[in-house]
Enzyme design. Structure first.
Site, PDB file in Angstrom:
ATOM      1  N   ASP A 278      38.065  51.946  38.392  1.00 40.75           N
ATOM      2  CA  ASP A 278      38.366  53.139  37.596  1.00 40.75           C
ATOM      3  C   ASP A 278      38.192  54.422  38.400  1.00 40.75           C
ATOM      4  O   ASP A 278      37.296  54.522  39.251  1.00 40.75           O
ATOM      5  CB  ASP A 278      37.434  53.162  36.379  1.00 40.75           C
ATOM      6  CG  ASP A 278      37.908  54.120  35.302  1.00 40.75           C
ATOM      7  OD1 ASP A 278      39.099  54.497  35.316  1.00 40.75           O
ATOM      8  OD2 ASP A 278      37.092  54.487  34.445  1.00 40.75           O
TER       9      ASP A 278
ATOM     10  N   HIS B 106      45.838  56.226  43.551  1.00 39.22           N
ATOM     11  CA  HIS B 106      46.073  54.779  43.502  1.00 39.22           C
ATOM     12  C   HIS B 106      46.251  54.207  44.912  1.00 39.22           C
ATOM     13  O   HIS B 106      45.776  53.100  45.204  1.00 39.22           O
ATOM     14  CB  HIS B 106      47.300  54.468  42.649  1.00 39.22           C
ATOM     15  CG  HIS B 106      47.119  54.816  41.204  1.00 39.22           C
ATOM     16  ND1 HIS B 106      46.105  54.289  40.431  1.00 39.22           N
ATOM     17  CD2 HIS B 106      47.820  55.652  40.384  1.00 39.22           C
ATOM     18  CE1 HIS B 106      46.193  54.768  39.201  1.00 39.22           C
ATOM     19  NE2 HIS B 106      47.221  55.597  39.153  1.00 39.22           N
TER      20      HIS B 106
ATOM     21  N   LEU C 196      37.631  32.489  49.373  1.00 37.99           N
ATOM     22  CA  LEU C 196      37.515  33.384  48.215  1.00 37.99           C
ATOM     23  C   LEU C 196      38.689  33.199  47.266  1.00 37.99           C
ATOM     24  O   LEU C 196      39.846  33.148  47.691  1.00 37.99           O
ATOM     25  CB  LEU C 196      37.477  34.845  48.687  1.00 37.99           C
ATOM     26  CG  LEU C 196      37.512  35.920  47.584  1.00 37.99           C
ATOM     27  CD1 LEU C 196      36.182  35.980  46.849  1.00 37.99           C
ATOM     28  CD2 LEU C 196      37.868  37.282  48.167  1.00 37.99           C
TER      29      LEU C 196
END
Length: 238
Positions: A14, A31, A125
């Site tokens: 956020d 972004h 991962l």
């Protein structure tokens, strides 16, 4: 003594837009800066042997943002998939995508599927990217699957347990998140993994996502290491 590490970290990234606004930049610049923080965080999780990292990249509510910002985000997704997947594959990362991706344009859907296929057999991962995702949507979709199975006499009422319900969610087969991180100082989970976060440790960082780095991750891991996870039981120190 070795610090306890979370097996699964879930993050709401956020503050990209507010980071950009504070710097008198267009929101998309935030972004793009946040994209760099994603790269740093993935690498750091690999180095720390985290098993699963789930990133909330685009919520089902984000469609309500200005069209120009949504279009720019879609192009950023395509760019990221085309430029990062080979490195993810080289790093033995398995990519999974959860959410209602049928609403994306065919080009983006194609890039998502190619990335998932390329990395499907990797054993390092597990990177889960939540796009056009909402926790309520996830629960409703699981409920529809179970209702259809019950209607077709595949299930009985006794078969429908918490564990079975969990197996019908989009995160099926993954461990539940141990640590939730949200940046920007906001303290809410915003319709993210509503079922899955039932006993997750919640960590709220005051920094915006583009400023999230390895030190910020380590601060969150230190917080987690100091928590006593009781899962409703009595404390061992009581």
């Amino acid at each position: 003594m070795k610090k306890a590490l979370p097996e699964h970290i879930a993050i709401i990234m956020d503050g990209n837009g507010r980071w950009a606004t504070q710097k008198s930049l267009p929101r998309i610049a935030g972004h793009k800066a946040g994209y760099e923080s994603v790269r740093v965080t993935i690498r750091a999780c690999i180095e720390r042997n985290i098993k699963v990292l789930t990133l909330f990249a685009f919520s089902s509510e984000n469609w309500a943002r200005p069209r120009q910002e949504v279009d720019a985000l879609m192009q950023l997704f395509i760019y990221a998939l085309r430029h990062e997947v080979k490195q993810l594959h080289k790093s033995n990362v398995q990519l999974r995508v959860i959410g209602n991706i049928v609403r994306f344009n065919p080009e983006l859907q194609s890039e998502i599927q190619k990335a998932i296929t390329l990395t499907a057999n990797n054993t390092g991962l597990i990177l889960v990217v939540a796009v056009d995702y909402g926790g309520q949507w996830d629960i409703v979709e699981a409920s529809k699957k179970i209702a259809a199975q019950f209607k077709n006499n595949i299930l009985t009422l006794e078969d429908i347990t918490s564990d079975y319900f969990e197996s019908q969610l989009s995160t099926s087969g993954l461990p539940l998140p141990d640590l939730f991180i949200r940046t920007s100082g906001e303290q809410r989970i915003s319709n993210f993994l509503l079922w899955q976060l039932a006993y997750t440790e919640l960590y709220f960082a005051d920094i915006f996502w583009p400023d999230f780095d390895e030190k910020a991750l380590d601060d969150a891991l230190q917080y987690y290491a100091e928590r006593e996870r009781r899962f409703g039981k009595v404390s061992e120190h009581a």
